[in-house]
Scaffold this active site. Sequence first.
Site, short mmCIF file in Angstrom:
data_model
loop_
_atom_site.label_atom_id
_atom_site.label_comp_id
_atom_site.label_asym_id
_atom_site.label_seq_id
_atom_site.Cartn_x
_atom_site.Cartn_y
_atom_site.Cartn_z
N GLU A 77 0.83 -1.24 0.05
CA GLU A 77 -0.03 0.04 0.13
C GLU A 77 0.77 1.22 0.12
OE1 GLU A 77 -3.70 -0.23 2.15
OE2 GLU A 77 -3.12 -2.10 3.04
N MET A 78 0.77 1.99 0.93
CA MET A 78 1.71 3.06 1.12
C MET A 78 3.34 2.88 1.32
SD MET A 78 -1.25 5.19 3.22
CE MET A 78 -0.87 6.80 2.98
#
Lengths: 353, 262
Positions: A145-146
């Site tokens: 994800e991030m």
Amino acid sequence: MIRNPSRATGPALIIALLPGLFWACGGSTEPGTPPEPVTIVVPGFPPMPETPDNPLTRQGIELGRRLFYDPILSGDHTQSCGSCHAPEFAFTDHGKRVSVGIDDIEGTRSTPAIINAAWSVDLFWDGRAEDLEEQAMGPVPNPIEMHLEWEEAERRLQAHAEYPAMFQAAFGTDKATAGLTVKAIAQFERTLVSGNSRYDRWKRGLLELGSSELRGMTLFFTERGDCFHCHPDGFFTDQLYHNTGLDASFEDIGREEVTGHAFDRGKFKSPTLRNIAFTAPYMHDGRFDTLEDAVKHYNNGGVGSPNVDPLIRVGTGLGLDPQDVLDIVAFLHALSDSSFITNPDFASPFPAP
Amino acid sequence: MSRHIRTLVLVAVLAGLIVPLGCGDSNTPQIGRIDVIFTYKVGAAPFFPESLNYFLHPEDPSDGVVFSIDTLKYYVSRLRITGGSSFASDLIHRMDVTNQSSAYENVLSFTSVPAGNYKEITFTFGLDDEQNVAGALLSPDNDDMIWPEQMGDGYHYMKMEGRWIDAAGDTLTYLTHTGRTLQGSYFFTVTLPFAQFDLGVGKTMRIPINMDILQWYNNPNKYDFPTPPAIMGDDARQAVIQENGKNAVFIAGTPIPPDFEN
């Protein structure tokens, strides 16, 4: 034991009402001023559950909104929470079957909408997070994800020209910790309230629904369509987990990952149907492109498996005719709340690129 | 000070000592605690959720239908415990039997029960019409029990769901959902006598109540699972389930104190 709910009370400085949120107080905060409490009251909704460990404040919400949309929390400064949870698509990742992170790695599940999450019992498709604070802790360091370690995120926020003062205003300390970061994001997410759809306004006597919408509503709320068991009136989710007959066996075991209980295999949390027209594609893996496809799945009865939900009519289906399906879809569109997706208080505070 | 006065002073001092003690005694709440413990069985067999091996009609061997109980949740309300003394509670209790990892029982604790004699318990299975009002129960915890306005409004009294195997060997599902239809209400009152006991001040007693799940489908009316499984709009089936529920689904055991051991 159950008691009737009591109305939320308290020294609220900001009251949110529908349609839209009216911010009664604005302007900057003087140093040393305590954060201003916020109470959100929604006509027709039960009181928002209190969060004594993280009460809503104007400053906390402002900070959370900024953090939600700031790519500073991703490894390469390209992705924010808002990248996958876009307001114009009811805080989902429109068009993508599953979420895609900063390294172009596909996740395994569709981005869940953030709608009325303040009332959610557990978060994620498998319910692995008990509250919004716990939920917000996950995506930042997640490599698909991030992809940013929290230590680095804290260092970046602490070195930022504005964030330490915003943390000071919101929480009384200028230390930008991971814990306070997720608290602020959770506060913002709790303001993402939707209760002003055409259906809501019809219930308030403010407009008429069309004949197809009304017919669809009857099908939805009776055992002909039998949608209401998993999507009851109000939040349009029963907050529970179901194997909806999508597959005979499961690569993604869903709720079983959390409970370790084989009977939970392939079960996923019922999503809210509020604003569902904005959140295509559908199901936890985004397998259906349209609402019509999703309704047809239930009408066809799905696929049997040892723990398929008894509500799924495997082998027989619901017996809806094509017009019934279209009417249910029409009613689902009546659950769209345009004031929710266009609310400026929910939008990114950063100028558009 | 005369002897008479000294005597009066002594009496007054003693009275001053005694009266507060006496007041203290009379201020002690004359209450005890009663735990009502709901347990479950399926005929002669212990209850285990998700076990697809219970005979639905054991008195009819030719039937051969076996079933499982995958979901069992219901409301108990208007609970009364009576005898020489009486206790009443209008709280609504949600009983969620299958949403727990073990110890398939539900305990309702009442900590302010007047001390005295008790010999009978009464409760409403489901919600009477006065309490069965949309939005009355805490949301979202009870949203899974909402009964749509289009079908009668309020909340399900009970959701019992599971699977069953028919004579052809096919696995099907059932949905025993009870509640108020557009035509009528199907809650009912359960009255169970038990071996009377005296609840002492500050003491606890436990009243065991057992639900025999098989009785919902056998006594006095034999009930077969319908296909399709939905019965919320079926008044005839609601009435059958109601009549069976009133009859012999619940049995009270012998009340015991919490430290009682066989």
